[in-house]
Scaffold this motif. Structure first.
Motif, mmCIF file in Angstrom:
data_model
loop_
_atom_site.group_PDB
_atom_site.id
_atom_site.type_symbol
_atom_site.label_atom_id
_atom_site.label_comp_id
_atom_site.label_asym_id
_atom_site.label_seq_id
_atom_site.Cartn_x
_atom_site.Cartn_y
_atom_site.Cartn_z
ATOM 1 N N ILE A 1 0.842 -1.200 0.000
ATOM 2 C CA ILE A 1 0.000 0.000 0.000
ATOM 3 C C ILE A 1 0.878 1.252 0.000
ATOM 4 O O ILE A 1 0.624 2.221 -0.731
ATOM 5 C CB ILE A 1 -0.941 -0.021 1.226
ATOM 6 C CG1 ILE A 1 -1.960 -1.154 1.092
ATOM 7 C CG2 ILE A 1 -1.644 1.329 1.381
ATOM 8 C CD1 ILE A 1 -2.799 -1.377 2.333
ATOM 9 N N GLY A 2 1.941 1.221 0.804
ATOM 10 C CA GLY A 2 2.882 2.337 0.814
ATOM 11 C C GLY A 2 3.592 2.511 -0.517
ATOM 12 O O GLY A 2 3.839 3.638 -0.966
ATOM 13 N N ILE A 3 3.913 1.389 -1.168
ATOM 14 C CA ILE A 3 4.577 1.446 -2.478
ATOM 15 C C ILE A 3 3.676 2.134 -3.498
ATOM 16 O O ILE A 3 4.127 2.987 -4.283
ATOM 17 C CB ILE A 3 4.945 0.020 -2.948
ATOM 18 C CG1 ILE A 3 6.122 -0.515 -2.121
ATOM 19 C CG2 ILE A 3 5.284 -0.006 -4.437
ATOM 20 C CD1 ILE A 3 6.421 -1.979 -2.361
ATOM 21 N N CYS A 4 2.405 1.740 -3.529
ATOM 22 C CA CYS A 4 1.472 2.353 -4.484
ATOM 23 C C CYS A 4 1.322 3.852 -4.227
ATOM 24 O O CYS A 4 1.298 4.663 -5.168
ATOM 25 C CB CYS A 4 0.109 1.660 -4.404
ATOM 26 S SG CYS A 4 0.078 -0.014 -5.045
ATOM 27 N N ALA A 5 1.216 4.238 -2.945
ATOM 28 C CA ALA A 5 1.101 5.662 -2.615
ATOM 29 C C ALA A 5 2.353 6.410 -3.051
ATOM 30 O O ALA A 5 2.278 7.511 -3.615
ATOM 31 C CB ALA A 5 0.872 5.834 -1.113
ATOM 32 N N GLY A 6 3.520 5.802 -2.813
ATOM 33 C CA GLY A 6 4.768 6.442 -3.225
ATOM 34 C C GLY A 6 4.901 6.547 -4.727
ATOM 35 O O GLY A 6 5.344 7.578 -5.261
ATOM 36 N N ALA A 7 4.510 5.480 -5.447
ATOM 37 C CA ALA A 7 4.625 5.478 -6.908
ATOM 38 C C ALA A 7 3.716 6.532 -7.541
ATOM 39 O O ALA A 7 4.072 7.146 -8.560
ATOM 40 C CB ALA A 7 4.285 4.091 -7.458
ATOM 41 N N TYR A 8 2.556 6.752 -6.930
ATOM 42 C CA TYR A 8 1.624 7.739 -7.485
ATOM 43 C C TYR A 8 2.245 9.127 -7.517
ATOM 44 O O TYR A 8 2.034 9.905 -8.462
ATOM 45 C CB TYR A 8 0.333 7.756 -6.664
ATOM 46 C CG TYR A 8 -0.686 8.754 -7.153
ATOM 47 C CD1 TYR A 8 -1.508 8.455 -8.231
ATOM 48 C CD2 TYR A 8 -0.821 10.005 -6.544
ATOM 49 C CE1 TYR A 8 -2.443 9.366 -8.699
ATOM 50 C CE2 TYR A 8 -1.750 10.921 -6.997
ATOM 51 C CZ TYR A 8 -2.559 10.596 -8.078
ATOM 52 O OH TYR A 8 -3.472 11.509 -8.535
ATOM 53 N N TYR A 9 3.031 9.449 -6.491
ATOM 54 C CA TYR A 9 3.631 10.776 -6.402
ATOM 55 C C TYR A 9 5.064 10.821 -6.947
ATOM 56 O O TYR A 9 5.710 11.871 -6.888
ATOM 57 C CB TYR A 9 3.636 11.248 -4.942
ATOM 58 C CG TYR A 9 2.260 11.528 -4.396
ATOM 59 C CD1 TYR A 9 1.563 12.674 -4.768
ATOM 60 C CD2 TYR A 9 1.655 10.647 -3.510
ATOM 61 C CE1 TYR A 9 0.297 12.942 -4.278
ATOM 62 C CE2 TYR A 9 0.386 10.910 -3.011
ATOM 63 C CZ TYR A 9 -0.292 12.052 -3.397
ATOM 64 O OH TYR A 9 -1.546 12.308 -2.906
ATOM 65 N N THR A 10 5.551 9.710 -7.480
ATOM 66 C CA THR A 10 6.923 9.662 -7.976
ATOM 67 C C THR A 10 7.069 10.455 -9.270
ATOM 68 O O THR A 10 6.315 10.253 -10.232
ATOM 69 C CB THR A 10 7.361 8.204 -8.216
ATOM 70 O OG1 THR A 10 7.413 7.524 -6.966
ATOM 71 C CG2 THR A 10 8.728 8.143 -8.877
ATOM 72 N N THR A 11 8.043 11.342 -9.301
ATOM 73 C CA THR A 11 8.328 12.124 -10.510
ATOM 74 C C THR A 11 9.803 12.090 -10.875
ATOM 75 O O THR A 11 10.167 12.388 -12.012
ATOM 76 C CB THR A 11 7.902 13.595 -10.322
ATOM 77 O OG1 THR A 11 8.572 14.129 -9.170
ATOM 78 C CG2 THR A 11 6.391 13.702 -10.139
ATOM 79 N N GLU A 12 10.661 11.757 -9.926
ATOM 80 C CA GLU A 12 12.108 11.772 -10.154
ATOM 81 C C GLU A 12 12.671 10.352 -10.172
ATOM 82 O O GLU A 12 12.097 9.433 -9.589
ATOM 83 C CB GLU A 12 12.816 12.575 -9.056
ATOM 84 C CG GLU A 12 12.326 14.003 -8.908
ATOM 85 C CD GLU A 12 12.675 14.868 -10.121
ATOM 86 O OE1 GLU A 12 13.645 14.506 -10.827
ATOM 87 O OE2 GLU A 12 11.978 15.866 -10.355
ATOM 88 N N ALA A 13 13.825 10.208 -10.827
ATOM 89 C CA ALA A 13 14.466 8.897 -10.937
ATOM 90 C C ALA A 13 14.819 8.320 -9.567
ATOM 91 O O ALA A 13 14.596 7.137 -9.306
ATOM 92 C CB ALA A 13 15.717 9.003 -11.808
ATOM 93 N N MET A 14 15.356 9.170 -8.672
ATOM 94 C CA MET A 14 15.762 8.678 -7.364
ATOM 95 C C MET A 14 14.566 8.161 -6.572
ATOM 96 O O MET A 14 14.661 7.155 -5.859
ATOM 97 C CB MET A 14 16.472 9.800 -6.580
ATOM 98 C CG MET A 14 17.003 9.340 -5.215
ATOM 99 S SD MET A 14 18.111 7.915 -5.342
ATOM 100 C CE MET A 14 19.473 8.666 -6.259
ATOM 101 N N GLU A 15 13.426 8.838 -6.680
ATOM 102 C CA GLU A 15 12.215 8.370 -6.011
ATOM 103 C C GLU A 15 11.790 7.012 -6.555
ATOM 104 O O GLU A 15 11.351 6.126 -5.806
ATOM 105 C CB GLU A 15 11.092 9.390 -6.198
ATOM 106 C CG GLU A 15 11.374 10.739 -5.543
ATOM 107 C CD GLU A 15 10.357 11.792 -5.935
ATOM 108 O OE1 GLU A 15 10.321 12.857 -5.291
ATOM 109 O OE2 GLU A 15 9.594 11.551 -6.898
#
Length: 437
Positions: free
Chosen positions: A321-335
């Protein structure tokens, strides 16, 4: 058969070493990147003409996965029924293995001009891989005692991660330094990679094929093999009414597998299409996932020994669940790399622990393990069909992969709720012992 025999167990684990290169090179890294770069329309856009339909290449990729696993779900009951009747479980495992491996080898000819047949070959490689796994998984209760399921399952996944990483490193060296191999065409290294997957898969599969037994034949039932196969699934389904914990687990497994396996198949496409990451970065990211995954498999086996399988699985779903939330807001390569590391920790561990948990919940007096694992794998394949179809469908309707990620997040939340309804054996026995004292 003697259980916990070191030679047979190690040979069984080697099939993970053999087939996992398909999951890494074809599903997760080089092929999706090559597919994204090659599958373009005449105008250079991502919309392509496929059998008369205009469709985005990323959506076509998702739908191909859905279709392949739907076909597998229909084939598995027929094949397991014949395997039970004839005692030729290993023969069917070999058939699917060789079908998948040869399809990978033929992907060497994948170019813009051969897009349509290559899409079908990709789908056929998925059918071969998934079909062989049905029979591979069904050997676990035959070769091991229940107390060893978690450990042996984790060992298999870890060997799979390690073996696939070794081949990926070789393929990556060709892609990054083609001149060292005397290659001038930049597309050739990727195509050679597809061919090496087939060779590796067939070569190392000979180890389990040599040591694993064929299986025990059972008395032939009346009626056709086709209907007997689906009757066996119906029989297992009816038995679930007498095994409420197994039924609850399969329901939860069905839901969270929709999200887990969908991420496995579309993560690289997301990085290539949505984040525009370069090919080398994507492949190195997948390599990182594999290395972290080795530790993840054993971590979840260790965690299950402390808090029980169900709570360990719930922990994994919370991370998803945390991965999906993080991926939704991911915009940079490091993220993206950080999210990838988290995926590596839970991907293999969740799959390994799910397989061993199911093995533990199968009644001890069951002899037709192929039928039970046929039901398990059909459940998994239908989950993949629905999950990838939802992912591709949401993107197709909204035009954004990020909305598809939100759909996966909802799926994982539902899976967590369903898992919470299952009492953990570890906690149950702890409470029982405490009451007795």
């Amino acid at each position: 058969m003697e259980k916990n025999n070191r030679t047979i167990v190690n040979a069984w684990c080697m099939y993970d070493w053999a087939n996992s290169v398909h999951a890494l090179v074809i599903v997760s890294s080089i092929f999706p990147v090559y597919f994204s770069a090659t599958a373009h329309g005449a105008s250079g856009t991502s919309d392509i003409d496929f059998l008369g339909f205009q469709i985005k290449s990323s959506v076509l990729f998702s739908y191909t996965v859905s279709t392949a696993f739907l076909i597998t779900a229909l084939l598995v009951p027929l094949c397991t029924a014949i395997a039970d009747i004839t005692g030729k479980k290993k023969r069917f495992m070999q058939f699917f293995c060789y079908t998948g491996a040869l399809s990978c080898m033929l992907l060497y000819f994948f170019t813009k001009d051969t897009l349509i047949p290559s899409v079908f070959l990709f789908g056929l490689s998925l059918i071969g891989w998934a079909g062989s796994i049905v029979f591979y998984d069904s050997y676990l209760p035959d070769i091991a005692t229940e107390d060893k399921y978690d450990h042996y399952s984790a060992r298999g996944f870890s060997l799979g991660y390690l073996g696939s990483v070794l081949l990926l490193l070789f393929n990556l060296s060709m892609i990054l330094a083609p001149q060292f191999y005397g290659i001038t065409n930049k597309a050739i290294p990727a195509r050679i990679s597809f061919f090496t997957v087939g060779v590796w898969w067939i070569l190392f599969a000979q180890i389990p094929f040599h040591y694993l037994p064929d299986g025990d034949s059972v008395k032939r039932k009346s009626g056709s093999w086709i209907f007997n196969g689906f009757k066996e699934l119906r029989k297992v389904f009816d038995r679930l009414k007498e095994q409420p914990y197994l039924a609850k687990f399969l329901t939860a497994f069905f839901i969270y597998t929709m999200g887990l396996r969908t991420v496995m198949y579309v993560a690289t496409i997301f990085g290539a299409t949505e984040l525009k990451l370069p090919s080398q970065s994507l492949i190195i990211t997948v390599l990182l996932i594999q290395l972290v995954g080795i530790a993840g498999s054993y971590t979840f086996a260790w965690l299950s020994g402390i808090i029980g399988n169900i709570y360990a699985l719930m922990t994994g779903v919370v991370v998803w669940i945390g991965i999906c939330a993080g991926a939704y807001y991911t915009t940079e390569a490091m993220e993206f790399y950080i999210v990838a590391c988290a995926v590596g920790m839970v991907m293999g561990g969740m799959q390994s622990l799910s397989r061993s948990t199911y093995s533990k919940l199968i009644p001890e007096n069951v002899t037709d393990t192929a039928s039970y694992f046929s039901f398990y794998d059909v459940t998994e394949k239908i989950a993949i069909v629905i999950g990838t179809f939802i992912y591709g469908g949401v993107e197709h309707l909204t035009g954004s992969m990020r909305n598809s990620i939100l759909a996966l997040l909802v799926i994982f939340v539902c899976g967590l709720i369903l898992l919470s309804r299952i009492p953990s054996r570890k906690v149950y026995h702890f409470q029982l012992d405490r009451n007795q004292n």
